[in-house]
Design an enzyme around this catalytic site. Sequence first.
Site, PDB file in Angstrom:
ATOM      1  CD  GLU A  19      44.159  30.953  30.285  1.00 32.94           C
ATOM      2  OE1 GLU A  19      45.107  30.812  29.510  1.00 32.94           O
ATOM      3  OE2 GLU A  19      44.267  31.569  31.350  1.00 32.94           O
ATOM      4  CB  CYS A  47      44.184  41.656  38.555  1.00 34.81           C
ATOM      5  SG  CYS A  47      43.227  40.462  37.619  1.00 34.81           S
ATOM      6  CB  CYS A 100      42.479  45.042  40.399  1.00 35.74           C
ATOM      7  SG  CYS A 100      40.754  45.117  40.884  1.00 35.74           S
ATOM      8  CB  CYS A 135      38.212  42.226  34.177  1.00 37.29           C
ATOM      9  SG  CYS A 135      37.373  42.955  35.606  1.00 37.29           S
ATOM     10  CB  CYS A 191      38.423  28.380  38.901  1.00 40.04           C
ATOM     11  SG  CYS A 191      38.762  30.137  38.928  1.00 40.04           S
ATOM     12  CB  CYS A 237      43.933  33.956  41.700  1.00 41.34           C
ATOM     13  SG  CYS A 237      43.106  32.769  42.681  1.00 41.34           S
TER      14      CYS A 237
HETATM   15  N1  SAH Z   1      36.587  39.981  39.533  1.00 38.75           N
HETATM   16  C1  SAH Z   1      36.310  39.167  40.655  1.00 38.75           C
HETATM   17  C2  SAH Z   1      36.562  37.685  40.419  1.00 38.75           C
HETATM   18  C3  SAH Z   1      37.794  37.279  39.678  1.00 38.75           C
HETATM   19  S1  SAH Z   1      39.352  37.479  40.454  1.00 38.75           S
HETATM   20  C4  SAH Z   1      37.079  39.656  41.872  1.00 38.75           C
HETATM   21  O1  SAH Z   1      37.962  40.484  41.717  1.00 38.75           O
HETATM   22  O2  SAH Z   1      36.747  39.225  42.960  1.00 38.75           O
HETATM   23  C5  SAH Z   1      39.398  36.231  41.706  1.00 38.75           C
HETATM   24  C6  SAH Z   1      40.332  36.581  42.873  1.00 38.75           C
HETATM   25  O3  SAH Z   1      41.711  36.482  42.468  1.00 38.75           O
HETATM   26  C7  SAH Z   1      40.142  38.001  43.383  1.00 38.75           C
HETATM   27  O4  SAH Z   1      40.103  38.015  44.783  1.00 38.75           O
HETATM   28  C8  SAH Z   1      41.383  38.693  42.847  1.00 38.75           C
HETATM   29  O5  SAH Z   1      41.693  39.829  43.560  1.00 38.75           O
HETATM   30  C9  SAH Z   1      42.421  37.603  42.972  1.00 38.75           C
HETATM   31  N2  SAH Z   1      43.650  37.829  42.205  1.00 38.75           N
HETATM   32  C10 SAH Z   1      43.807  38.517  41.053  1.00 38.75           C
HETATM   33  N3  SAH Z   1      45.094  38.489  40.664  1.00 38.75           N
HETATM   34  C11 SAH Z   1      45.770  37.756  41.578  1.00 38.75           C
HETATM   35  C12 SAH Z   1      47.120  37.339  41.719  1.00 38.75           C
HETATM   36  N4  SAH Z   1      48.029  37.650  40.830  1.00 38.75           N
HETATM   37  N5  SAH Z   1      47.459  36.598  42.803  1.00 38.75           N
HETATM   38  C13 SAH Z   1      46.523  36.225  43.699  1.00 38.75           C
HETATM   39  N6  SAH Z   1      45.229  36.562  43.601  1.00 38.75           N
HETATM   40  C14 SAH Z   1      44.850  37.328  42.565  1.00 38.75           C
HETATM   41 FE1  SF4 Z   2      38.748  42.363  37.410  1.00 38.52          FE
HETATM   42 FE2  SF4 Z   2      41.042  41.270  38.193  1.00 38.52          FE
HETATM   43 FE3  SF4 Z   2      39.980  43.249  39.600  1.00 38.52          FE
HETATM   44 FE4  SF4 Z   2      38.785  40.852  39.608  1.00 38.52          FE
HETATM   45  S1  SF4 Z   2      40.830  41.324  40.419  1.00 38.52           S
HETATM   46  S2  SF4 Z   2      37.806  42.852  39.375  1.00 38.52           S
HETATM   47  S3  SF4 Z   2      39.216  40.179  37.515  1.00 38.52           S
HETATM   48  S4  SF4 Z   2      40.714  43.395  37.483  1.00 38.52           S
END
Ligand code: SAH
Ligand code: SF4
Length: 344
Positions: A90, A119, A116, A112, A105, A331
């Site tokens: 996406e 996420c 986290c 991934c 974006c 995000c």
């Molecule tokens: N893996 C990288 C880039 C992709 S995520 C990273 O973690 O930085 C991009 C951003 O979106 C990150 O800061 C992540 O923590 C945030 N993110 C992930 N899930 C989210 C959610 N449900 N609500 C808001 N931000 C979120």
């Molecule tokens: Fe991976 Fe989501 Fe963590 Fe970014 S926030 S490193 S996409 S698991």
Amino acid sequence: MKVLSNLTLEELENLALELNEPKFRAKQLHNWIWTKSANSIEEMTDLSKVFKEKIKEIAVLSDVKIKNKQVSTDGTMKYLLEYGDGECVETVLMRFDNRANLTACVSSQIGCACGCDFCATGKRGFIRNLTAFEIANQILTIQKDSGLKVTNVVFMGQGEPFYNFENLNKAIKLINEYLQIGIRRITVSTCGIVPRIYDMAKGDLIPTLALSLHAPNHNLREKIMPVEKKHNLDELKKSLKYFNEQTGDRITIEYVLLGGFNDTRECAFELSKLLKDIKCNINLIPYNSVSETKYKKPDKKDVMMFKYILEGSGKKVTVRLERGADIDAACGQLRGKILDKLKS
Ligand code: SAH
Ligand code: SF4
């Protein structure tokens, strides 16, 4: 069949020579593909009919298909793109108030591996890395479809860009040279893969670094981000300082506010202290609730209090506007929802 939008200029030159055409034809082709975002070989008007026919026999323009597209009431567009092997990714196009500014974006991986806890992408695990051309073609494909020129790129879609480092650097080069987007308008977001932060700082094409911090101390961070066990906050902080010193650039600190978890006054004060000697701007991201996780959105008043306390330390603090909320384009919500819908 060859895929023209997966070829370098040199490879296009070889192709032209193979077809008994002068080398400069390749430059014309390259322009149509990357600068003019052509939708078909037919529309490349300054190429001869004969040459175009010869190309069409051995190549197609692109192998990326648009499987689905959703447009939000705020103008945000979310695309589900399918690559040659059937894997999907996406990509989101966001317009901010300033109309001249169009941000794509992009994703760097399918899935991934970082896991986290908050996420949606992390919950699904890792599938594969994207190639440099697959990354650059996300931008090209949405430019072709929308007829708009992307001005900014953020690596904030699916995936951990620093776990696909070689392709990331090649992609940045393609985005900078072929798509003509300035290096200062490219931002790479990482959860904190420390050795790669040093590598990036030493590189010769250095994008803006965004660091997903999300907690003011080791114990809290470890609860939500497994990467903290591998590269802890002390190590991370050293690498950020090094990045500051080496590049002179400000870092963007991303901090997702998870209601009742990391959005307290104590956290805000602790964060101010932690970031005191880092040259950075802070971007607060109110959590977008994702059905797979237990976390919730923060209260508005807590967001404002958090921002106020941080500003007291003299940092520039912004609260990220929610974009495309009605189409789940925010995000952490990328991948899954459209795919789930298509499957059901
Ligand atoms: N893996 C990288 C880039 C992709 S995520 C990273 O973690 O930085 C991009 C951003 O979106 C990150 O800061 C992540 O923590 C945030 N993110 C992930 N899930 C989210 C959610 N449900 N609500 C808001 N931000 C979120
Ligand atoms: Fe991976 Fe989501 Fe963590 Fe970014 S926030 S490193 S996409 S698991």
